[in-house]
Design a protein around this motif. Structure first.
Motif, PDB file in Angstrom:
ATOM      1  N   TYR A 156       0.840  -1.087  -0.140  1.00 56.24           N
ATOM      2  CA  TYR A 156       0.202   0.184  -0.067  1.00 56.24           C
ATOM      3  C   TYR A 156       0.342   1.384  -0.124  1.00 56.24           C
ATOM      4  O   TYR A 156       0.053   2.311  -0.705  1.00 56.24           O
ATOM      5  CB  TYR A 156      -0.928   0.357   1.244  1.00 56.24           C
ATOM      6  N   LEU A 157       1.920   1.100   0.968  1.00 56.78           N
ATOM      7  CA  LEU A 157       3.105   2.016   0.785  1.00 56.78           C
ATOM      8  C   LEU A 157       3.145   2.392  -1.300  1.00 56.78           C
ATOM      9  O   LEU A 157       3.367   3.651  -1.007  1.00 56.78           O
ATOM     10  CB  LEU A 157       3.839   2.140   1.534  1.00 56.78           C
ATOM     11  N   ARG A 158       3.812   1.479  -1.273  1.00 53.33           N
ATOM     12  CA  ARG A 158       4.307   0.849  -2.892  1.00 53.33           C
ATOM     13  C   ARG A 158       3.631   1.744  -3.336  1.00 53.33           C
ATOM     14  O   ARG A 158       3.444   3.214  -4.386  1.00 53.33           O
ATOM     15  CB  ARG A 158       4.568   0.568  -3.810  1.00 53.33           C
ATOM     16  N   ALA A 159       1.889   1.925  -3.365  1.00 55.99           N
ATOM     17  CA  ALA A 159       0.617   2.872  -4.055  1.00 55.99           C
ATOM     18  C   ALA A 159       0.321   3.696  -3.973  1.00 55.99           C
ATOM     19  O   ALA A 159      -0.016   4.657  -5.063  1.00 55.99           O
ATOM     20  CB  ALA A 159      -0.775   1.879  -4.092  1.00 55.99           C
ATOM     21  N   VAL A 160       0.764   4.493  -2.675  1.00 55.81           N
ATOM     22  CA  VAL A 160       0.515   5.423  -2.493  1.00 55.81           C
ATOM     23  C   VAL A 160       1.149   6.315  -2.718  1.00 55.81           C
ATOM     24  O   VAL A 160       1.230   7.471  -3.247  1.00 55.81           O
ATOM     25  CB  VAL A 160       0.209   6.209  -1.116  1.00 55.81           C
ATOM     26  N   GLU A 161       2.717   5.791  -2.986  1.00 57.44           N
ATOM     27  CA  GLU A 161       4.292   6.518  -3.441  1.00 57.44           C
ATOM     28  C   GLU A 161       3.644   6.940  -5.344  1.00 57.44           C
ATOM     29  O   GLU A 161       4.103   8.344  -5.330  1.00 57.44           O
ATOM     30  CB  GLU A 161       5.039   5.842  -3.822  1.00 57.44           C
ATOM     31  N   GLN A 162       3.013   5.848  -6.217  1.00 53.54           N
ATOM     32  CA  GLN A 162       2.123   6.563  -6.946  1.00 53.54           C
ATOM     33  C   GLN A 162       1.450   6.864  -7.709  1.00 53.54           C
ATOM     34  O   GLN A 162       1.355   8.902  -8.482  1.00 53.54           O
ATOM     35  CB  GLN A 162       1.914   4.743  -7.847  1.00 53.54           C
ATOM     36  N   LEU A 163       0.840   7.533  -6.953  1.00 55.11           N
ATOM     37  CA  LEU A 163      -0.371   8.474  -6.294  1.00 55.11           C
ATOM     38  C   LEU A 163       0.512  10.350  -6.375  1.00 55.11           C
ATOM     39  O   LEU A 163      -0.040  11.440  -6.668  1.00 55.11           O
ATOM     40  CB  LEU A 163      -1.089   8.628  -5.857  1.00 55.11           C
ATOM     41  N   VAL A 219     -14.339  -2.302  -1.773  1.00 57.08           N
ATOM     42  CA  VAL A 219     -15.117  -2.705  -1.358  1.00 57.08           C
ATOM     43  C   VAL A 219     -15.132  -4.453  -0.895  1.00 57.08           C
ATOM     44  O   VAL A 219     -15.652  -5.209  -0.457  1.00 57.08           O
ATOM     45  CB  VAL A 219     -16.864  -2.735  -1.907  1.00 57.08           C
ATOM     46  N   ARG A 220     -13.650  -4.287  -2.131  1.00 57.81           N
ATOM     47  CA  ARG A 220     -13.319  -5.699  -2.361  1.00 57.81           C
ATOM     48  C   ARG A 220     -12.054  -6.484  -1.243  1.00 57.81           C
ATOM     49  O   ARG A 220     -11.804  -7.280  -0.687  1.00 57.81           O
ATOM     50  CB  ARG A 220     -13.613  -6.387  -3.179  1.00 57.81           C
ATOM     51  N   HIS A 221     -11.217  -5.515  -0.823  1.00 55.76           N
ATOM     52  CA  HIS A 221     -10.745  -4.917   0.303  1.00 55.76           C
ATOM     53  C   HIS A 221     -10.246  -4.501   1.307  1.00 55.76           C
ATOM     54  O   HIS A 221     -10.277  -3.017   1.305  1.00 55.76           O
ATOM     55  CB  HIS A 221      -9.129  -4.806  -1.248  1.00 55.76           C
ATOM     56  N   ASP A 222     -11.103  -4.897   2.149  1.00 52.63           N
ATOM     57  CA  ASP A 222     -10.958  -4.429   3.656  1.00 52.63           C
ATOM     58  C   ASP A 222      -9.618  -4.454   4.574  1.00 52.63           C
ATOM     59  O   ASP A 222      -9.597  -5.318   4.428  1.00 52.63           O
ATOM     60  CB  ASP A 222     -11.843  -5.401   4.764  1.00 52.63           C
ATOM     61  N   ILE A 223      -9.031  -2.898   4.616  1.00 53.24           N
ATOM     62  CA  ILE A 223      -7.209  -3.086   5.169  1.00 53.24           C
ATOM     63  C   ILE A 223      -8.106  -2.061   6.248  1.00 53.24           C
ATOM     64  O   ILE A 223      -6.888  -1.903   7.176  1.00 53.24           O
ATOM     65  CB  ILE A 223      -6.876  -1.901   4.505  1.00 53.24           C
ATOM     66  N   GLY A 224      -9.115  -2.027   7.033  1.00 54.05           N
ATOM     67  CA  GLY A 224      -9.245  -1.903   8.134  1.00 54.05           C
ATOM     68  C   GLY A 224      -9.208   0.621   8.197  1.00 54.05           C
ATOM     69  O   GLY A 224      -7.787   1.026   7.378  1.00 54.05           O
ATOM     70  N   PRO A 225      -9.276   1.205   8.856  1.00 55.92           N
ATOM     71  CA  PRO A 225      -9.337   1.943   8.931  1.00 55.92           C
ATOM     72  C   PRO A 225      -7.972   2.723  10.102  1.00 55.92           C
ATOM     73  O   PRO A 225      -7.600   3.638   9.388  1.00 55.92           O
ATOM     74  CB  PRO A 225     -10.181   2.231  10.537  1.00 55.92           C
ATOM     75  N   ASP A 226      -7.279   1.358  10.657  1.00 56.02           N
ATOM     76  CA  ASP A 226      -6.067   2.160  10.869  1.00 56.02           C
ATOM     77  C   ASP A 226      -5.088   2.419   9.959  1.00 56.02           C
ATOM     78  O   ASP A 226      -4.147   3.211   9.390  1.00 56.02           O
ATOM     79  CB  ASP A 226      -5.400   1.146  11.543  1.00 56.02           C
ATOM     80  N   LEU A 227      -5.269   0.737   9.082  1.00 55.80           N
ATOM     81  CA  LEU A 227      -4.102   1.410   7.600  1.00 55.80           C
ATOM     82  C   LEU A 227      -4.693   2.275   7.199  1.00 55.80           C
ATOM     83  O   LEU A 227      -3.543   3.472   6.303  1.00 55.80           O
ATOM     84  CB  LEU A 227      -4.146  -0.170   7.121  1.00 55.80           C
ATOM     85  N   GLU A 228      -5.989   2.438   6.974  1.00 58.52           N
ATOM     86  CA  GLU A 228      -6.118   3.274   6.054  1.00 58.52           C
ATOM     87  C   GLU A 228      -5.505   4.577   6.972  1.00 58.52           C
ATOM     88  O   GLU A 228      -5.422   5.525   5.779  1.00 58.52           O
ATOM     89  CB  GLU A 228      -8.041   3.630   5.882  1.00 58.52           C
ATOM     90  N   ALA A 229      -5.581   5.202   7.719  1.00 59.04           N
ATOM     91  CA  ALA A 229      -5.109   6.353   8.329  1.00 59.04           C
ATOM     92  C   ALA A 229      -3.859   6.434   8.153  1.00 59.04           C
ATOM     93  O   ALA A 229      -3.460   7.653   7.882  1.00 59.04           O
ATOM     94  CB  ALA A 229      -5.748   6.671   9.571  1.00 59.04           C
ATOM     95  N   MET A 251      -1.762   5.721   5.676  1.00 59.74           N
ATOM     96  CA  MET A 251      -1.955   5.370   4.218  1.00 59.74           C
ATOM     97  C   MET A 251      -2.007   7.221   3.861  1.00 59.74           C
ATOM     98  O   MET A 251      -1.062   8.009   3.246  1.00 59.74           O
ATOM     99  CB  MET A 251      -2.507   5.307   3.124  1.00 59.74           C
ATOM    100  N   LYS A 252      -3.334   7.401   4.619  1.00 59.23           N
ATOM    101  CA  LYS A 252      -3.572   9.163   4.270  1.00 59.23           C
ATOM    102  C   LYS A 252      -2.592   9.980   5.166  1.00 59.23           C
ATOM    103  O   LYS A 252      -1.772  10.991   3.983  1.00 59.23           O
ATOM    104  CB  LYS A 252      -5.343   9.004   4.646  1.00 59.23           C
ATOM    105  N   GLN A 253      -1.977   9.981   6.177  1.00 66.38           N
ATOM    106  CA  GLN A 253      -1.075  10.410   6.185  1.00 66.38           C
ATOM    107  C   GLN A 253       0.320  10.653   5.643  1.00 66.38           C
ATOM    108  O   GLN A 253       0.804  11.754   5.276  1.00 66.38           O
ATOM    109  CB  GLN A 253      -0.791  10.389   8.251  1.00 66.38           C
ATOM    110  N   PHE A 254       0.681   9.787   5.485  1.00 65.76           N
ATOM    111  CA  PHE A 254       1.889   9.684   4.189  1.00 65.76           C
ATOM    112  C   PHE A 254       1.513   9.786   2.792  1.00 65.76           C
ATOM    113  O   PHE A 254       2.469  10.842   2.403  1.00 65.76           O
ATOM    114  CB  PHE A 254       1.866   7.800   4.383  1.00 65.76           C
ATOM    115  N   TYR A 255       0.372   9.939   2.784  1.00 68.54           N
ATOM    116  CA  TYR A 255       0.187  11.288   1.287  1.00 68.54           C
ATOM    117  C   TYR A 255       0.639  12.148   1.741  1.00 68.54           C
ATOM    118  O   TYR A 255       0.905  13.407   1.007  1.00 68.54           O
ATOM    119  CB  TYR A 255      -1.889  10.832   1.036  1.00 68.54           C
ATOM    120  N   LEU A 256      -0.342  12.563   2.569  1.00 70.27           N
ATOM    121  CA  LEU A 256      -0.525  13.935   3.462  1.00 70.27           C
ATOM    122  C   LEU A 256       0.557  14.961   3.600  1.00 70.27           C
ATOM    123  O   LEU A 256       1.235  16.087   3.284  1.00 70.27           O
ATOM    124  CB  LEU A 256      -1.272  14.521   4.314  1.00 70.27           C
ATOM    125  N   ALA A 257       1.713  14.291   4.155  1.00 69.02           N
ATOM    126  CA  ALA A 257       3.135  14.009   4.678  1.00 69.02           C
ATOM    127  C   ALA A 257       4.016  14.738   3.010  1.00 69.02           C
ATOM    128  O   ALA A 257       4.656  15.522   3.410  1.00 69.02           O
ATOM    129  CB  ALA A 257       3.643  12.945   5.430  1.00 69.02           C
TER     130      ALA A 257
END
Length: 374
Positions: free
Chosen positions: A137-144, A262-272, A274-280
Motif C-alpha cells: 500500500y505504501l508503493r501504491a500511495v507513492e505512485q499517487l 469494497v473488495r479489500h478491507d484494509i481497516g481504518p488504521d491502515l487507511e489512516a 496511508m492518508k497521513q503518508f500521502y498528506l506528509a
C-alpha cells in the motif's frame, strides 16, 4: 464445438493480419479473462518473449464512464488507451509499453506485465520482501504522490482529459436512484421522498468533493490494477494497468478508490496511516478541507457502486456482488458524522440498518410488478 460466426471469422482474420504486421504471427495465442467491457485480451508467446493483444472492436458499444452524456452508450475506441499511456509515461508511472496499434480496427499490442497483481501478492501473505500489506500500500500511495506532483507542476495543462464537475458525479449517481433504491425501498411514496431528499443532499455535498482541489485520476485505482513488474535490476516496480478511463477530478478520488475498496478491507488504521503518508508529501494541503473532500468523494464512489450492483442484479441477473453491499454502506458512513452530517442524516432517515443488507431480489421484483399494475 460450435462454428465461428461470419463476424467472428472476420475478427479472427483482422487479429491475425495485425499480428502479421507486427511480426507476431507465429506466436502461441491464449485468451485471458475478459474485461468487464467489450475488451478482450490475449497473451502471445514466442520463444522467450511475451506480449498482450488488446482487442476492442470499434463496432462494439461501451458505457460512458464519465457522466457526460444522457445516453451513456458510446462507440468503442482504443484511442483513450493510446492517449493515456503516453500521458502517464510522462507523469512517471510504469505503464505497459505500446508495441504497435491499429486504432481503426481496435487492436493494440502491449507489454506483458505478467500475473502478479498486488492482490495476488497480498494473498501470498507477503512472502516476498517488501510485499506485505503495508509495503504494497505504501508503493501504491507513492505512485499517487508521483502523479499528483506532476499535476501540481503543470501536468494537467492541455492533457486532453475529461474534467469532472458536480454534474458528472450527479449523472453517475442516477443508477443509484433508478437501479438500487427500488431494491431496498419498496414503498413508492417513501422512495420518492428518499430520492427528493437525496437530490437536495447532492446539491450540498457534491461541491465539497473539490475542497482539496483536483488532479488527474486513474479512476479505477485499486490493488487488482497494480502489479509487481521485474525492473531488470533484481527488483520490481509498481506496474499500473487499466487506466484508459482517466480524467481530471477531485484530489482524493484515487486514494479513496485504493483505501476504501469494497473488495479489500484494509481497516481504518491502515487507511489512516496511508492518508497521513500521502498528506506528509503535500504539507500545503488544508487537512480539514481534504478530509471533507475525502468523505464526500467516498460517498460518490460507493453510491455509484451500489447503483452498479443494482443494475447488474436486475438487468444481468448477477447478484454475487450483493455480499459487498453492507461494506458499501459502512464506507459511506465512515467519517460522515464528523465531516458530512447531512449525509449521515439522510442515511439514518431513509435507509435504516436492515435495508443496508443484501436485498431480497425475488420479493423486490414482486413488489415492483405489483406497483406497476396498481
Amino acid at each position: 464445438m460450435s462454428r465461428a460466426t461470419p463476424d467472428q471469422e472476420r475478427r479472427n482474420f483482422e487479429r491475425q493480419d495485425f499480428l502479421v504486421s507486427c511480426g507476431w504471427q507465429n506466436a502461441q495465442v491464449s485468451p485471458l479473462v475478459d474485461d468487464a467491457s467489450a475488451r478482450k485480451y490475449f497473451r502471445l508467446e514466442r520463444r522467450h518473449d511475451t506480449a498482450l493483444l488488446m482487442d476492442f472492436p470499434p463496432y462494439e458499444i461501451h458505457v460512458d464512464p464519465h457522466g457526460i452524456y444522457d445516453d451513456p452508450e458510446r462507440q468503442a475506441s482504443v484511442a483513450p488507451v493510446l492517449h493515456t499511456t503516453a500521458l502517464f509515461e510522462r507523469a512517471g508511472w510504469r505503464v505497459p509499453e505500446i508495441h504497435a496499434s491499429d486504432e481503426k480496427r481496435g487492436l493494440v499490442l502491449i507489454e506483458d506485465f505478467g500475473d502478479i497483481t498486488f492482490t495476488r501478492a497480498l494473498q501470498a501473505g507477503g512472502i516476498m520482501d517488501g510485499t506485505g500489506q503495508d509495503g504494497l500500500y505504501l508503493r501504491a500511495v507513492e505512485q499517487l504522490i508521483t502523479l499528483h506532483r506532476f499535476c501540481d507542476e503543470g501536468g494537467m495543462a492541455n492533457c486532453g482529459l475529461v474534467q469532472y464537475g458536480p454534474d458528472n458525479f450527479r449523472k453517475m449517481l442516477a443508477s443509484f436512484k433508478n437501479d438500487y433504491l427500488p431494491l431496498i425501498i419498496g414503498d413508492e411514496g417513501k422512495r420518492i421522498a428518499a430520492i427528493t431528499a437525496f437530490d437536495r443532499l447532492l446539491d450540498e455535498v457534491l461541491p465539497m468533493c473539490w475542497q482539496a482541489g483536483e488532479v488527474i485520476i486513474h479512476r479505477d485505482y485499486h490493488v487488482d490494477n497494480l502489479m509487481l513488474v521485474e525492473n531488470g535490476d533484481g527488483g520490481d516496480d509498481c506496474g499500473i494497468i487499466d487506466f484508459q478511463d482517466a480524467a481530471i477530478a477531485t484530489r482524493p478520488y484515487d486514494l479513496v478508490s485504493l483505501l476504501r475498496d469494497v473488495r479489500h478491507d484494509i481497516g481504518p488504521d491502515l487507511e489512516a496511516r496511508m492518508k497521513q503518508f500521502y498528506l506528509a508529501a503535500f504539507p500545503d494541503i488544508d487537512r480539514s478541507g481534504f478530509e471533507m473532500s475525502y468523505v464526500a468523494t467516498s460517498m460518490v464512489r460507493n453510491f455509484r457502486i451500489l447503483g452498479r450492483f443494482g443494475w447488474l442484479a436486475v438487468k444481468a441477473g448477477k447478484t454475487r456482488y450483493f455480499d459487498y453491499i453492507p461494506r458499501c454502506w459502512e464506507l459511506i458512513l465512515r467519517g460522515a458524522a464528523d465531516h458530512l452530517p447531512a449525509l449521515e442524516e439522510w442515511v439514518q432517515t431513509h435507509i435504516p440498518d436492515p435495508a443496508r443488507k443484501a436485498p431480497d431480489l425475488a420479493k423486490t421484483t414482486t413488489d415492483l410488478t405489483r406497483e406497476a399494475h396498481s
